[in-house]
Design a protein around this motif. Structure first.
Motif, PDB file in Angstrom:
ATOM      1  N   ALA A 140       0.830  -1.204   0.000  1.00 49.90           N
ATOM      2  CA  ALA A 140       0.000   0.000   0.000  1.00 49.90           C
ATOM      3  C   ALA A 140       0.865   1.255   0.000  1.00 49.90           C
ATOM      4  CB  ALA A 140      -0.929   0.005   1.214  1.00 49.90           C
ATOM      5  N   ALA A 141       1.977   1.221   0.749  1.00 52.01           N
ATOM      6  CA  ALA A 141       2.855   2.385   0.816  1.00 52.01           C
ATOM      7  C   ALA A 141       3.382   2.757  -0.561  1.00 52.01           C
ATOM      8  CB  ALA A 141       4.022   2.103   1.764  1.00 52.01           C
ATOM      9  N   GLY A 142       3.571   1.758  -1.404  1.00 54.92           N
ATOM     10  CA  GLY A 142       4.043   2.011  -2.753  1.00 54.92           C
ATOM     11  C   GLY A 142       3.035   2.755  -3.614  1.00 54.92           C
ATOM     12  N   HIS A 143       1.787   2.825  -3.159  1.00 53.72           N
ATOM     13  CA  HIS A 143       0.746   3.538  -3.912  1.00 53.72           C
ATOM     14  C   HIS A 143       0.581   4.975  -3.429  1.00 53.72           C
ATOM     15  CE1 HIS A 143      -0.972   0.120  -6.257  1.00 53.72           C
ATOM     16  NE2 HIS A 143      -0.364  -0.563  -5.315  1.00 53.72           N
ATOM     17  N   GLY A 144       1.443   5.380  -2.478  1.00 58.02           N
ATOM     18  CA  GLY A 144       1.457   6.771  -2.028  1.00 58.02           C
ATOM     19  C   GLY A 144       0.122   7.249  -1.516  1.00 58.02           C
ATOM     20  N   SER A 145      -0.355   8.370  -2.050  1.00 57.94           N
ATOM     21  CA  SER A 145      -1.609   8.964  -1.575  1.00 57.94           C
ATOM     22  C   SER A 145      -2.825   8.112  -1.916  1.00 57.94           C
ATOM     23  CB  SER A 145      -1.785  10.368  -2.182  1.00 57.94           C
ATOM     24  OG  SER A 145      -1.811  10.297  -3.604  1.00 57.94           O
ATOM     25  N   ASP A 146      -2.657   7.144  -2.796  1.00 60.61           N
ATOM     26  CA  ASP A 146      -3.775   6.256  -3.164  1.00 60.61           C
ATOM     27  C   ASP A 146      -3.785   4.978  -2.334  1.00 60.61           C
ATOM     28  OD1 ASP A 146      -4.710   7.961  -5.197  1.00 60.61           O
ATOM     29  OD2 ASP A 146      -3.260   7.147  -6.630  1.00 60.61           O
ATOM     30  N   TRP A 148      -5.095   4.345   0.468  1.00 58.87           N
ATOM     31  CA  TRP A 148      -6.392   3.998   1.064  1.00 58.87           C
ATOM     32  C   TRP A 148      -7.329   3.372   0.043  1.00 58.87           C
ATOM     33  CZ3 TRP A 148      -6.764   3.118   5.878  1.00 58.87           C
ATOM     34  CH2 TRP A 148      -5.971   3.825   6.788  1.00 58.87           C
ATOM     35  N   ALA A 149      -7.137   3.713  -1.232  1.00 58.61           N
ATOM     36  CA  ALA A 149      -7.892   3.028  -2.287  1.00 58.61           C
ATOM     37  C   ALA A 149      -7.453   1.570  -2.340  1.00 58.61           C
ATOM     38  CB  ALA A 149      -7.659   3.707  -3.638  1.00 58.61           C
ATOM     39  N   PHE A 150      -6.157   1.345  -2.153  1.00 58.66           N
ATOM     40  CA  PHE A 150      -5.624  -0.013  -2.063  1.00 58.66           C
ATOM     41  C   PHE A 150      -6.283  -0.744  -0.895  1.00 58.66           C
ATOM     42  CE2 PHE A 150      -2.755  -3.187  -0.402  1.00 58.66           C
ATOM     43  CZ  PHE A 150      -2.205  -3.799  -1.530  1.00 58.66           C
ATOM     44  N   GLY A 151      -6.409  -0.040   0.240  1.00 56.06           N
ATOM     45  CA  GLY A 151      -7.037  -0.637   1.414  1.00 56.06           C
ATOM     46  C   GLY A 151      -8.487  -0.994   1.182  1.00 56.06           C
ATOM     47  N   VAL A 152      -9.215  -0.127   0.478  1.00 55.99           N
ATOM     48  CA  VAL A 152     -10.621  -0.416   0.161  1.00 55.99           C
ATOM     49  C   VAL A 152     -10.715  -1.663  -0.706  1.00 55.99           C
ATOM     50  CG1 VAL A 152     -12.647   0.410  -1.110  1.00 55.99           C
ATOM     51  CG2 VAL A 152     -11.397   1.972   0.397  1.00 55.99           C
ATOM     52  N   GLY A 153      -9.828  -1.771  -1.684  1.00 57.08           N
ATOM     53  CA  GLY A 153      -9.812  -2.961  -2.532  1.00 57.08           C
ATOM     54  C   GLY A 153      -9.501  -4.212  -1.733  1.00 57.08           C
ATOM     55  N   ALA A 154      -8.573  -4.080  -0.780  1.00 57.34           N
ATOM     56  CA  ALA A 154      -8.183  -5.222   0.054  1.00 57.34           C
ATOM     57  C   ALA A 154      -9.350  -5.701   0.916  1.00 57.34           C
ATOM     58  CB  ALA A 154      -7.000  -4.832   0.939  1.00 57.34           C
TER      59      ALA A 154
END
Length: 204
Positions: A140-146, A148-154
């Motif tokens: 997720a850290a690799g997606h920077g400001s996005d 939390w979008a990664f988190g929603v997908g997870a």
């Protein structure tokens, strides 16, 4: 918008690849689904537990690592190495697949006992912390400001998986008892994990 969607899809794919592996939690959820015993309670505990852990990973590890380029490099390399090893193990399982057993000690029909068993299987598993706090947090850290979008997908992957496993258990039980089915799933897991691992190491 495209980057946000990409991050959400990445989170969904990474989590799904991790969550489908044969384990005590999946076996327990499937077993409860087959027996139609406190399925909603078991599924909700699993989903909310994952949501908490993913949030901690994305918010804590993701924010900490994202604020330090050196830490991001280190975690990316460690996470990448872990993913490659995880993928290799999944590939090994694909060549020697096993069936998912749903048997186990009886819960006695007690809701309290079922809840405690579900919590124990979920929170006392050391791999869950490695998967969610470190691994998903690092990705997720690799997606920077996005991130939390990664988190929603997870979390979405967790919701879909446990709902399907718990309430579709009677339809899925035969599928998951076939070693050939796990060969396909583990093959997909291996490909996804190795691909993510290579991407992390290359981008470090």
């Amino acid at each position: 918008m495209g980057d946000v969607l990409f991050s959400a899809v990445a989170g969904f794919g990474a989590t799904m690849a991790l969550i489908v592996a044969i384990g005590a939690q999946n076996a327990f959820v499937l077993r409860q689904g087959i027996r139609r015993e406190a399925v909603l309670v078991v599924v909700l505990i699993c989903i909310f537990s994952d949501a908490i852990l993913v949030s901690l990973g994305v918010g804590g590890v993701g924010a900490l690592v994202g604020s330090s380029p050196e830490a991001l490099t280190i975690v990316a390399l460690v996470g990448g190495a872990f993913l490659l090893c995880y993928g290799a193990l999944a590939a090994r399982r694909a060549f020697k697949p096993s069936a998912l057993e749903t048997g186990g000690p009886e819960t006695g029909g007690s809701l309290r006992r079922i809840v405690l068993t579900t919590l124990a299987i979920t929170w006392l598993n050391p791999h869950v912390y490695l998967d969610t706090l470190l691994l998903l947090g690092a990705i997720a850290a690799g997606h920077g400001s996005d991130r939390w979008a990664f988190g929603v997908g997870a979390v979405s992957a967790s919701v879909i998986w446990f709902l399907a496993l718990g309430f579709g258990a009677r339809l899925l039980s035969g599928f998951f008892r076939k070693p050939s089915s796990w060969r396909v799933l583990d093959g997909l897991v291996a490909a996804t994990m190795i691909g993510l691992g290579v991407a992390l190491v290359a981008g470090a």
